[in-house]
Design a protein around this motif. Structure first.
Motif, short mmCIF file in Angstrom:
data_model
loop_
_atom_site.label_atom_id
_atom_site.label_comp_id
_atom_site.label_asym_id
_atom_site.label_seq_id
_atom_site.Cartn_x
_atom_site.Cartn_y
_atom_site.Cartn_z
N THR A 168 95.75 71.68 3.26
CA THR A 168 95.08 72.99 2.88
C THR A 168 95.21 74.26 3.80
O THR A 168 95.00 73.76 4.87
N TRP B 67 93.92 78.01 5.40
CA TRP B 67 92.48 78.74 5.85
C TRP B 67 92.16 79.52 4.34
O TRP B 67 90.96 79.87 4.24
N GLY C 129 92.52 79.01 1.57
CA GLY C 129 91.87 78.19 0.27
C GLY C 129 92.85 77.62 -0.58
O GLY C 129 92.81 77.02 -1.58
N ASN D 61 86.62 80.29 -5.24
CA ASN D 61 86.36 79.27 -4.16
C ASN D 61 87.62 78.57 -4.12
O ASN D 61 88.26 78.00 -4.78
N MET E 225 88.90 73.31 0.20
CA MET E 225 88.42 72.93 1.28
C MET E 225 89.10 71.41 1.87
O MET E 225 89.06 71.37 3.09
N HIS E 226 89.24 70.87 0.85
CA HIS E 226 89.72 69.41 1.18
C HIS E 226 90.47 68.62 0.14
O HIS E 226 90.19 68.78 -1.06
N THR F 216 86.59 71.85 -3.48
CA THR F 216 86.63 73.25 -3.25
C THR F 216 85.38 73.60 -2.11
O THR F 216 84.61 72.89 -2.01
N LYS F 217 85.34 74.99 -1.99
CA LYS F 217 84.32 75.44 -1.10
C LYS F 217 82.86 75.45 -1.55
O LYS F 217 81.82 75.36 -0.95
N ASP F 218 82.89 75.29 -2.98
CA ASP F 218 81.64 75.22 -3.62
C ASP F 218 81.07 73.79 -3.88
O ASP F 218 80.22 73.54 -4.75
N ARG F 219 81.77 72.80 -3.15
CA ARG F 219 81.54 71.40 -3.22
C ARG F 219 82.03 70.64 -4.47
O ARG F 219 81.53 69.67 -4.87
#
Length: 1099
Positions: A259, A261, A263, A291, A294-295, A307-310
């Motif tokens: 990943t 930075w 996204g 979003n 993230m992982h 994603t960044k919104d979980r």
């Protein structure tokens, strides 16, 4: 199946493991280290500590990690002083490596890190090509480099000898820091993420690992030369990336995602055996533009992302051929991170409560799974404090109803514990699976001011100030492990955790002694296990059945005899010339007599010259029912004593493999019933394995080893070879074991190989068009059977494919970078390089298949073995429980001795590694604790000083092989030692006595032998390849050596038995002696002395 472990890191940096066979977490207590994240494989775990240093933890096994260091001493002949170290200026170094290009003095070879230690000092290798050299270990040649020989000739101008020293990896079951490079300018930046994988990259050597890491500056690093023999690797190499990387994930095969930075996701392409680091990057856009990713976590053929919104996402269409996949699918739940393990199983850490969840329902047909299920296993430290913590919580209930209500609300219902799978409209409940008031302080510390709405669990709890008045906050602060709460996890790794579809896990059931909320969760998850009304109904039905049957016990049976008939269409190999397959009708009639005994007859109806005829076989006379190794037909053979004597069994063939399997199961069951074969085999039984993996057992008669018999085949042919079933099929297990007790889950993985053949053309080069006399362009190893990728199937219906076709580079003779082997013609000796005389070439393609079944075999994990030898009734050490000596060879060639084997504990306790200078292929232990072994280079060895008090012995003695022969197997009896070479010749070791157990020389006994087994009475049985008069069934014939006597240990002749398709035989347990005749009792004491011994004795 052996258990595996799930690795995880909690919020305090402590590393824990959860076994698939356990119900609680185990804390790694070997070092006071705090870790940020870990990445595990089957045999080791890599981690990044809070000091940003990289550590590796290698599991402690019974086989040590050993590396051999070599150095060559080179000398040249001088007319004045003879051989000396004074070399020519163009010569190699006096002390060098095998190529002579690198200077390698003995004192210059150092340990690579403090985690290694030397086993012994340097010593000279006196074994050259399986034969001992002259004293000093020198080999001679005309010049450097050239072909070396162990004999000195008149033109030998140079010589060399090899010095060997072994080093052992000592830092096992502990965290070992990866050593840094010597040059500070080349040191990588501190790491913040790493991933381990690549152990199943196509055609990679066994034990290879790909370790990828990400530094704080967003750079990607690759660890070179990481493998099981070298767990630390050698150095870090930088891999260029199109941007700054945040996180990276490496799958077991050739999938690698990372990943950025921004996204976006990076996919590494071009990963292969020759290029494990890959060649290029591809960019994959996130599921939504708002979003970013993230992982990510990859498996064999899946990718999961957060994603960044979980939100959790599943990538569709990801595989080795298309590593980027096709599209995104949103899944249920809000996770902090997810991890994909073996078999594409998924674990995740919830964003709301930091609890650990397992994805259920993941199969090959449904890779996304069905539901998230919370893991409620506790830790050892939690269980140790459960008494004081639970008493304090129960005392808090007297302060008011508010605490009791909050505790009761912590236990989730069925819908909260098991969340159904992918449904975008539903959300993952944030309720903790094992929440209690004592966990609230830690929840507030980690999830302070979350950027989301309040969770249901948080709403049900009282304020922290109210709880502190109860005294729970000081408890949580002083003893965080003792709080009655689920651990708060920060990272999880399932790379070494193998969860099969049939695996029953204990992770989802709370143990006794846990908090009431966890016990409530256990009741809500599995009500069927604790509901009393189910047991009550079952008891009432049982009593009702007994009452109804009592009223009819005085009636006589309406039918005293019953007949059951099964008919079908098969093919039969006719007895007369011309021999061919003819269509027949078969009928199996099974009838029950008045005494309840069952018997069966098999009828075969055929037509000759428009006349209907039949043959019949009484199943109580069948001595063996064996599948025939015939690729063209699904055939099997029925043996009776008369037909075995004629070398002509009844051969039948079915149209499909399923039909053959059904008939075999039915005939096996009928044979066991007709011959009254019930219960477990006796300790004296003879065991054998066919070429297709079927296990057969025979009960030897007392007169089997009689010295005089009226006919040569009377005894061996009348032995009943009862099938135990391939891996324990249901009918065979019922016939032999008498019940389902002692049945275990079994699994196996094997490779099916085919060959691609090509011939050189002067115009187009190598092409798939061969000569009319050539073999098939796609064939088996012999070239006689056509085998293509599309037509090749697994060995049987019980096997399933688990991989795609790949090129096998580990073929004998070597291969080039594309896997080709070259030769002058078909068939010939193949080599891995092309010469001017090579007009043909071939390439081996392999595909893995897996078998998962059950049977009466208990797996002894975790080492894979290629050979095993056990001595029955070996007397133990004085004053101790009688032990059984057992030696084995691992798949890597290590020699192992099993400790603690006895009748009460047949699996033993542990393996003891026996050091060797080279990999071994065969081992055998006889009476008097004589241990003989054969190395992979064909040389024989004898292990000295083996005894019950010293089970591993003292040292190895090199035994010269027969002239110009390479041995492949050895078998030791009471006093006799027999060996086989690669050409099928069987040899007897002369001069073996208690005072000189190594013997004096080899004597040739027979040829065309595939396997040999020598029993405790020195009886000799073999699997022969070619037997006259067997009508094409000569491959794998069971033969017995006759005339074996103390004065004639080699025997006099052969007794030919059942032929066709046998691969392995063991008579190691057959200590049944023949009854003595009056003439033998009046014989000499010399001949009678061995007969008085009841079994193997210790000399």
């Amino acid at each position: 199946m052996p258990s595996s472990a799930l690795w995880a890191v909690d919020l305090f940096g402590r590393v824990c493991t959860l076994s698939t066979a356990a119900q609680h977490w185990e804390l790694c207590r070997d070092a006071q280290l705090e870790f940020k994240r870990v990445s595990a494989s089957a045999q080791c775990c890599w981690g990044i500590a809070c000091d940003n240093r990289v550590y590796v933890r290698v599991d402690a096994g019974d086989v040590p990690i050993r590396r051999r260091e070599e150095a060559y001493e080179n000398q040249r002949w001088n007319p004045v002083g003879g051989f000396c170290e004074t070399l020519l200026p163009s010569d190699r170094w006096p002390w060098s490596d095998v190529s002579g290009l690198q200077h390698r003095p003995l004192d210059g070879v150092a340990l690579p890190s403090p985690h290694w230690e030397w086993e012994s000092d340097w010593y000279v290798d006196e074994n050259f090509g399986g034969e001992p050299t002259e004293k000093g270990g020198w080999t001679y040649a005309i010049d450097f480099p050239a072909a070396y020989t162990r004999d000195k000739k008149w033109n030998s101008c140079v010589r060399r000898r090899r010095w060997i020293r072994y080093r052992r990896y000592k830092s096992r079951d502990t965290w070992a820091q990866i050593p840094s490079q010597d040059d500070p300018k080349q040191l990588p930046d501190p790491f913040n993420d790493l991933s381990v994988g690549g152990w199943e990259i196509t055609d990679e050597p066994v034990g290879h690992l790909s370790v990828w890491a990400v530094s704080l500056q967003g750079k990607v690093w690759y660890r070179e030369d990481v493998s099981h023999p070298n767990p630390e690797g050698s150095s870090w190499s930088l891999v260029d990336t199109p941007g700054e990387v945040v996180q990276i994930s490496c799958g077991p095969h050739d999938l690698l995602w990372a990943t950025l930075w921004e996204g976006q996701a990076l996919v590494r392409e071009g990963i292969s055996r020759n290029n494990p680091k890959g060649s290029s990057w591809s960019i994959v856009e996130p599921p939504t533009s708002e979003n970013g990713i993230m992982h990510v976590s990859v498996g064999v053929s899946v990718l999961w992302a957060v994603t960044k919104d979980r939100k959790v996402w599943f990538r569709r269409g990801v595989n080795s051929h298309n590593p980027c996949g096709t599209s995104w699918i949103e899944m249920v739940g809000e996770m902090m991170m997810v991890d994909v393990g073996l078999n594409d199983q998924v674990w995740g850490i919830s964003w709301a409560d930091r609890a650990l969840y397992f994805r259920q329902g993941v199969t090959q047909s449904e890779l996304s799974g069905k539901t998230w299920k919370a893991i409620v296993a506790s830790r050892e430290c939690d269980r140790s404090h459960s008494g004081s913590s639970s008493s304090l919580l129960s005392a808090g209930c007297f302060f008011g109803d508010e605490v009791r209500g909050s505790g009761e609300s912590c236990g989730p219902s069925d819908s909260e514990a098991e969340r159904p799978g992918p449904d975008p409209e539903r959300e993952l409940q944030a309720t903790s699976p094992a929440s209690t008031p004592a966990e609230l302080p830690w929840t507030n510390i980690d999830l302070k001011e979350p950027k989301r709405g309040p969770s249901h669990a948080a709403a049900s709890f009282p304020e922290a100030s109210d709880l502190s008045s109860l005294g729970l906050l000081p408890l949580g602060m002083e003893e965080p492990d003792g709080a009655e709460c689920h651990p708060l996890w920060a990272w999880v790794s399932g790379g070494g955790c193998a969860v099969e579809a049939h695996t029953v896990l204990k992770w989802f059931t709370a143990q006794s002694g846990l908090s009431p909320s966890v016990q409530t969760l256990s009741l809500s998850i599995t009500p069927a296990q604790t509901a009393a009304w189910r047991k009550q109904i079952f008891q009432q039905l049982t009593e009702r059945t007994k009452r109804e049957l009592e009223n009819f016990r005085h009636y006589e049976q309406a039918v005293e005899q019953s007949v059951w008939v099964k008919t079908g269409a098969l093919q039969w190999w006719c007895d007369w010339k011309p021999h061919r397959w003819v269509d027949v009708r078969v009928a199996l009639e099974r009838f029950t007599g008045q005494d309840g005994a069952r018997d069966s007859i098999l009828f075969v109806y055929y037509v000759v010259h428009e006349e209907k005829k039949y043959i019949h076989v009484f199943l109580n006379e069948v001595t063996a029912l064996v599948p025939v190794l015939n690729e063209a037909k699904h055939s099997f053979a029925l043996y009776t004593p008369e037909r075995t004597r004629q070398r002509w069994p009844v051969r039948l063939a079915a149209a499909t493999e399923q039909d053959m399997s059904d008939w075999l199961a039915l005939l096996n069951l009928s044979c066991c019933e007709s011959r009254r074969v019930h219960g477990r085999p006796s300790p004296q039984a003879i065991w054998s394995v066919t070429c297709k993996g079927d296990v057969f057992v025979s009960e030897p008669s007392p007169d089997l080893e009689a010295p005089e018999r009226p006919l040569p085949c009377d005894q061996i042919l009348h032995q009943s070879w009862a099938p135990t079933g391939k891996w324990g099929s249901r009918g065979c297990v019922r016939g032999l074991a008498g019940g389902p007790s002692g049945i275990y889950t079994q699994s196996d993985v094997k490779c099916v190989c085919i060959y691609e053949n090509q011939r050189w053309n002067p115009v187009t080069g190598y092409t798939s068009r061969g000569l009319p006399t050539d073999r098939y362009m796609w064939s088996d190893a012999t070239g006689l059977q056509e085998c293509t990728k599309a037509s090749t199937k697994p060995p049987s219906l019980q096997w399933t494919w688990v991989s795609d076709w790949f090129v096998d580079f580990s073929v004998p003779g070597g291969a080039d970078q594309e896997g080709w082997q070259y030769a002058s013609d078909f068939p010939a000796s193949y080599h891995g390089y092309k010469t001017m005389k090579d007009f043909v070439r071939r390439r081996c393609w392999a595909r893995k298949c897996k078998l998962v079944t059950s049977g009466p075999w208990l797996e002894v994990a975790p080492i894979a073995l290629t050979d095993v030898s056990i001595i029955p009734e070996a007397p133990g050490a004085p004053g101790s429980e009688p032990s059984i000596a057992l030696w084995a060879i691992s798949d890597k060639g290590d020699v192992l001795c099993r400790l603690g084997v006895s009748e009460l504990n047949p699996a033993g306790s542990s393996w003891l590694h026996v050091g060797t200078d080279q990999p071994f292929a065969s081992v055998s232990i006889g009476a008097c604790y004589q241990v003989w072994a054969v190395a992979r280079d064909g040389s024989a060895f004898y292990r000295g000083s083996v005894s019950p008090s010293k089970p591993a012995g003292d040292c190895w003695y090199l035994i010269p092989s027969p002239p110009k022969q390479r041995l492949k197997q050895v078998s030791v009896g009471h006093t006799a030692v027999f060996a086989l070479d690669e050409n099928g010749n069987m040899w007897y070791r002369q001069g073996v006595t208690p005072s000189y157990p190594q013997g004096s020389g080899w004597e040739h006994v027979s040829n065309n032998v595939r396997r040999v087994s020598v029993g405790p009475l020195d009886q000799v049985w073999v699997i022969a390849d070619k037997v006259q008069g067997s009508h094409g069934l000569s491959r794998g014939t069971v033969c017995h050596r006759t005339g074996v006597q103390p004065l004639e240990p080699k025997g006099l002749g052969w007794d030919y038995g059942i032929g066709g398709g046998w691969d392995h035989l063991s008579i190691r347990a057959n200590a049944t002696r023949a009854p003595r005749t009056p003439s033998q009792e009046r014989g000499s004491d010399v001949a009678a002395a061995p007969q008085e011994t009841p079994g193997p004795v210790c000399c």
